[in-house]
Design a protein around this motif. Structure first.
Motif, PDB file in Angstrom:
ATOM      1  N   ARG A  94       0.796  -1.227   0.000  1.00 44.57           N
ATOM      2  CA  ARG A  94       0.000   0.000   0.000  1.00 44.57           C
ATOM      3  C   ARG A  94       0.828   1.277   0.000  1.00 44.57           C
ATOM      4  O   ARG A  94       0.359   2.311  -0.493  1.00 44.57           O
ATOM      5  CB  ARG A  94      -0.915   0.005   1.223  1.00 44.57           C
ATOM      6  CG  ARG A  94      -2.075  -0.969   1.122  1.00 44.57           C
ATOM      7  CD  ARG A  94      -3.103  -0.473   0.123  1.00 44.57           C
ATOM      8  NE  ARG A  94      -4.320  -1.263   0.170  1.00 44.57           N
ATOM      9  CZ  ARG A  94      -4.667  -2.175  -0.709  1.00 44.57           C
ATOM     10  NH1 ARG A  94      -3.843  -2.427  -1.735  1.00 44.57           N
ATOM     11  NH2 ARG A  94      -5.800  -2.846  -0.607  1.00 44.57           N
ATOM     12  N   ALA A 163      -8.510  -1.124  -2.851  1.00 42.33           N
ATOM     13  CA  ALA A 163      -7.977   0.113  -2.280  1.00 42.33           C
ATOM     14  C   ALA A 163      -9.039   1.200  -2.199  1.00 42.33           C
ATOM     15  O   ALA A 163      -8.937   2.126  -1.380  1.00 42.33           O
ATOM     16  CB  ALA A 163      -6.793   0.593  -3.125  1.00 42.33           C
ATOM     17  N   GLU A 166     -10.603   1.471   1.271  1.00 43.30           N
ATOM     18  CA  GLU A 166      -9.772   2.193   2.225  1.00 43.30           C
ATOM     19  C   GLU A 166      -9.808   3.698   1.951  1.00 43.30           C
ATOM     20  O   GLU A 166      -9.879   4.507   2.887  1.00 43.30           O
ATOM     21  CB  GLU A 166      -8.339   1.673   2.153  1.00 43.30           C
ATOM     22  CG  GLU A 166      -8.202   0.205   2.535  1.00 43.30           C
ATOM     23  CD  GLU A 166      -6.785  -0.306   2.358  1.00 43.30           C
ATOM     24  OE1 GLU A 166      -5.989   0.398   1.689  1.00 43.30           O
ATOM     25  OE2 GLU A 166      -6.474  -1.393   2.877  1.00 43.30           O
ATOM     26  N   THR A 184      -9.055  -3.240   6.342  1.00 41.21           N
ATOM     27  CA  THR A 184      -8.023  -4.107   5.774  1.00 41.21           C
ATOM     28  C   THR A 184      -7.912  -5.440   6.514  1.00 41.21           C
ATOM     29  O   THR A 184      -7.908  -6.504   5.883  1.00 41.21           O
ATOM     30  CB  THR A 184      -6.662  -3.390   5.799  1.00 41.21           C
ATOM     31  OG1 THR A 184      -6.805  -2.086   5.221  1.00 41.21           O
ATOM     32  CG2 THR A 184      -5.635  -4.177   5.007  1.00 41.21           C
TER      33      THR A 184
END
Length: 268
Positions: A94, A163, A166, A184
């Motif tokens: 990430r 992603a 998030e 996550t």
């Protein structure tokens, strides 16, 4: 326009697959049969069938003590592999920072070295610190092998988490720690369970590293089995081997049932 379904394997491919399975399973079948031998020595076919060597295994205090040591050590290695591997895997997948590729390469490096070389290096590093034949020394040595496996699986699991989820949580005001704990970690939990299981099995089965670090009062089951096989040639070795196979199979089936190990590993 309709899509064609997957092609079925032909008879030649099926026969080749069957031969491959037989080749892989034949040694296991021999070990299982020998473990029920009534004879006093390793021989196939056995002169008779008996449970005497399983009873002898349960009565062997050294083997049972080593089994307990290996189980506790493997459980500690699995827990610490997750604690150390998850932040590293998250950073690799990430975050974008200088040296990210170097970090990923360093974490995989222990897997590229022969275990004998790695064991000697760990011994030379831990001996001046007085950590040979100690629990911390064995734990550090096993972590050098288990953590790279855990990071590899955890990186795959974290990479499979969208992603966008998030990012959406951060735009709604969630802190990075809250995003990790609420988004996550739960979504990557199957991969974490698979990583813990693999780390457990890697530690539980490790022999070469342990040979460099064990002592007379602290030994693991693979090392005790190795020493026993050097001194004696009775079917107790086969009985213990069957027990180890059953333990590994139980761990894999448990993880497969709980998290889908096959699906988790196939994402890589």
């Amino acid at each position: 326009m309709s899509r064609a379904g997957p092609r079925r394997a032909g008879p030649v491919l099926r026969a080749a697959a069957a031969c491959g399975f037989l080749l892989l399973l034949a040694p296991l079948v021999v070990v299982v049969v020998v473990s029920f031998s009534a004879g006093a020595f390793l021989a196939f076919p056995p002169p008779g069938l008996s449970l005497r060597w399983y009873a002898a295994l349960l009565a062997n205090g050294d083997m049972l003590a080593a089994l307990g040591t290996s189980a506790v050590l493997a459980a500690m290695v699995a827990a610490l592999s997750l604690a150390l591997g998850f932040p590293a895997a998250y950073a690799i997948v990430r975050l974008n920072f200088p040296g990210r590729r170097l970090l990923a390469g360093l974490l995989v490096a222990p897997l590229l070295l022969p275990t004998l070389v790695l064991g000697l290096a760990v011994l030379l590093a831990l001996q001046p610190l007085g950590l040979t034949a100690t629990w911390p020394g064995l734990l550090i040595a096993h972590l050098t092998l288990a953590v790279p496996f855990a990071v590899r699986i955890l990186a795959t699991a974290i990479g499979a988490v969208p992603a966008e989820l998030e990012a959406a949580a951060r735009t709604l005001g969630a802190s990075p720690l809250r995003v990790a704990l609420r988004i996550t970690v739960p979504l990557a939990a199957p991969g974490a369970l698979a990583a813990a299981a693999l780390a457990f099995l890697v530690s539980f089965d490790e022999t070469v590293l342990s040979l460099f670090l064990v002592g007379p009062r602290l030994t693991t089951l693979p090392v005790e089995l190795f020493r026993y096989a050097e001194r004696r040639t009775d079917p107790l070795v086969a009985a213990l081997s069957v027990l180890l196979v059953l333990i590994a199979l139980a761990v894999v089936l448990l993880v497969e049932r709980a998290a889908g190990l096959t699906k988790t590993l196939s994402r890589e």
